[in-house]
Structures are given as C-alpha cells and as structure tokens.
Design a protein around this motif. Sequence first.
Motif, PDB file in Angstrom:
ATOM      1  N   SER A  51       0.822  -1.221   0.000  1.00  0.00           N
ATOM      2  CA  SER A  51       0.000   0.000   0.000  1.00  0.00           C
ATOM      3  C   SER A  51       0.851   1.265   0.000  1.00  0.00           C
ATOM      4  O   SER A  51       0.317   2.363   0.111  1.00  0.00           O
ATOM      5  CB  SER A  51      -0.931  -0.001   1.212  1.00  0.00           C
ATOM      6  N   TYR A  77      -4.350   1.009  -4.588  1.00  0.00           N
ATOM      7  CA  TYR A  77      -4.478   1.704  -3.307  1.00  0.00           C
ATOM      8  C   TYR A  77      -3.298   2.640  -3.076  1.00  0.00           C
ATOM      9  O   TYR A  77      -3.461   3.788  -2.647  1.00  0.00           O
ATOM     10  CB  TYR A  77      -4.584   0.673  -2.183  1.00  0.00           C
ATOM     11  N   LYS A  79      -1.283   4.005  -5.331  1.00  0.00           N
ATOM     12  CA  LYS A  79      -1.368   5.131  -6.273  1.00  0.00           C
ATOM     13  C   LYS A  79      -2.349   6.185  -5.779  1.00  0.00           C
ATOM     14  O   LYS A  79      -2.081   7.391  -5.854  1.00  0.00           O
ATOM     15  CB  LYS A  79      -1.802   4.634  -7.658  1.00  0.00           C
ATOM     16  N   GLN A  80      -3.511   5.745  -5.286  1.00  0.00           N
ATOM     17  CA  GLN A  80      -4.528   6.679  -4.816  1.00  0.00           C
ATOM     18  C   GLN A  80      -4.038   7.444  -3.589  1.00  0.00           C
ATOM     19  O   GLN A  80      -4.269   8.654  -3.454  1.00  0.00           O
ATOM     20  CB  GLN A  80      -5.819   5.926  -4.484  1.00  0.00           C
ATOM     21  N   THR A  81      -3.348   6.730  -2.700  1.00  0.00           N
ATOM     22  CA  THR A  81      -2.811   7.378  -1.503  1.00  0.00           C
ATOM     23  C   THR A  81      -1.788   8.438  -1.873  1.00  0.00           C
ATOM     24  O   THR A  81      -1.794   9.554  -1.327  1.00  0.00           O
ATOM     25  CB  THR A  81      -2.172   6.340  -0.562  1.00  0.00           C
ATOM     26  N   GLU A  83      -1.544  10.015  -4.750  1.00  0.00           N
ATOM     27  CA  GLU A  83      -2.258  11.093  -5.427  1.00  0.00           C
ATOM     28  C   GLU A  83      -2.957  12.007  -4.419  1.00  0.00           C
ATOM     29  O   GLU A  83      -2.887  13.239  -4.523  1.00  0.00           O
ATOM     30  CB  GLU A  83      -3.270  10.501  -6.400  1.00  0.00           C
ATOM     31  N   ASN A  84      -3.605  11.415  -3.433  1.00  0.00           N
ATOM     32  CA  ASN A  84      -4.311  12.199  -2.414  1.00  0.00           C
ATOM     33  C   ASN A  84      -3.353  13.077  -1.605  1.00  0.00           C
ATOM     34  O   ASN A  84      -3.729  14.147  -1.129  1.00  0.00           O
ATOM     35  CB  ASN A  84      -5.077  11.275  -1.465  1.00  0.00           C
ATOM     36  N   ALA A  85      -2.109  12.585  -1.465  1.00  0.00           N
ATOM     37  CA  ALA A  85      -1.110  13.333  -0.700  1.00  0.00           C
ATOM     38  C   ALA A  85      -0.333  14.320  -1.559  1.00  0.00           C
ATOM     39  O   ALA A  85       0.537  15.031  -1.051  1.00  0.00           O
ATOM     40  CB  ALA A  85      -0.145  12.350  -0.039  1.00  0.00           C
ATOM     41  N   GLY A  86      -0.643  14.368  -2.852  1.00  0.00           N
ATOM     42  CA  GLY A  86       0.046  15.278  -3.756  1.00  0.00           C
ATOM     43  C   GLY A  86       1.476  14.869  -4.056  1.00  0.00           C
ATOM     44  O   GLY A  86       2.308  15.706  -4.423  1.00  0.00           O
ATOM     45  N   ASN A  88       4.195  13.252  -6.361  1.00  0.00           N
ATOM     46  CA  ASN A  88       4.301  13.007  -7.811  1.00  0.00           C
ATOM     47  C   ASN A  88       5.649  12.461  -8.243  1.00  0.00           C
ATOM     48  O   ASN A  88       5.973  12.490  -9.420  1.00  0.00           O
ATOM     49  CB  ASN A  88       4.004  14.306  -8.584  1.00  0.00           C
TER      50      ASN A  88
END
Length: 211
Positions: A51, A77, A79-81, A83-86, A88
């Motif tokens: 994760s 999961y 990747k989404q985490t 992305e949500n945390a900005g 990159n």
Amino acid sequence: MNYIEYFDSIAGEWDEIRKKYFDDDIRNIAIERSNIKNKGGLIVADIGTGSGFMALELSKYAREVVGIDVSDEMLKYAKQTAENAGINNIIFLKGSMEQIPIIDDSIDVVFSNMVLHHVENPFKGIMEIHRILKPGGMLIITDVMKHSSEWARFEMYDRWLGFNLEDIEKWLIHSNFKEILVKETGLYATAMSSKGEIAKTGIFIAKGIKD
C-alpha cells in the motif's frame, strides 16, 4: 486462493493490519541505515511496495521512487494514496521480486520490507535486486527471522517461516554483494491466527553494496 489473491483481497485493510503486525520503527531503521536523507537526487526502488508504506516515506528524500508489487489492488491503493497526498515522484509498476521490471544498473538504493518470506526463490530475488542496482548501489532488506508458526503458510500465505541470518548472508555473498551486514533489529513482528495462536518473531535488517 494464492498469495497474490490474498493481498488483492486485503488491500483496503492492509494499513490497519500492518500496524498490528509491525510498526513504523522498522521503516525508520531501514531509511537510517541507507543514509538517503543525506544524499540528494537518488533513484530508489521499493520491492513489494504493498500500500506504499515504504515508498511514500522514501518519496520525501529521493528524487524518484519506483514501487513494485504483484498485487493490482495494492498498487491501486498505493497510487490513490500518493495522489491524495500530492506526491508526484513515485512510479508504481506491477512485477515480482524474482522478475523486477526495471533495467540493469539503474537504481541507487533498493528497499524490500517484509517481502522475502513471500518469494518462492529468495536467492533469485536477491540476484534480481543486484542486477538493477547501479555499481555502488545499496540493498536494504527487512524481514522476519526463523519461526515455527506453520499456520502462517495457509492463513497469511507465507512461503517461508522467516529466515536464518546465516542463509541471508550466504545469499548476499553468492549474489556478489560486498560490505554485507545482517543483524537483528531488536524489533518484533506479531501476528495472530484464526485460532488465537500468537506468532512473535524478531525482525532482521540486511545491507549489501554492489561493486
């Protein structure tokens, strides 16, 4: 169910499960041993990223992080985490420790946390890590020491019930790593079976440098 299906099935719960199994101290020890906080511009890989427990933290210090995992759901999961945390500077790729989808001599530091005991051929996995490291690159493995809780094979899909430190050192030597260190961390991993059996085993750290 195989171990990939197992991790697919628990991807959304893994962060909470992991906290009961081992805590953040093992990540901190691995990062401190690598000394990446004091080195700028490194490209690092996290094999068995799950994760993103290790990769997300590594992104604070590395120029680029490559997170590898066999589980589509874990990767989704992670990747989404990120992305949500900005975040990159992490690339997530599907692959196994025995067939890492990274070119030769391209990574400065490779981390692998609590993955080796799920790998069918650990020696092959360590040789793959050697292949992708740049000359002078570093391997950091953290995993569990040998234990006797057989239930972990069918409840947690562990292929190996931990490892003897002598075997880890032997595999690193035969993979042509130098400046090898294999030692106990003083930390423990704890898990409970469906019947309430407790497995508490020590965690080791292994380090090696590619010539």
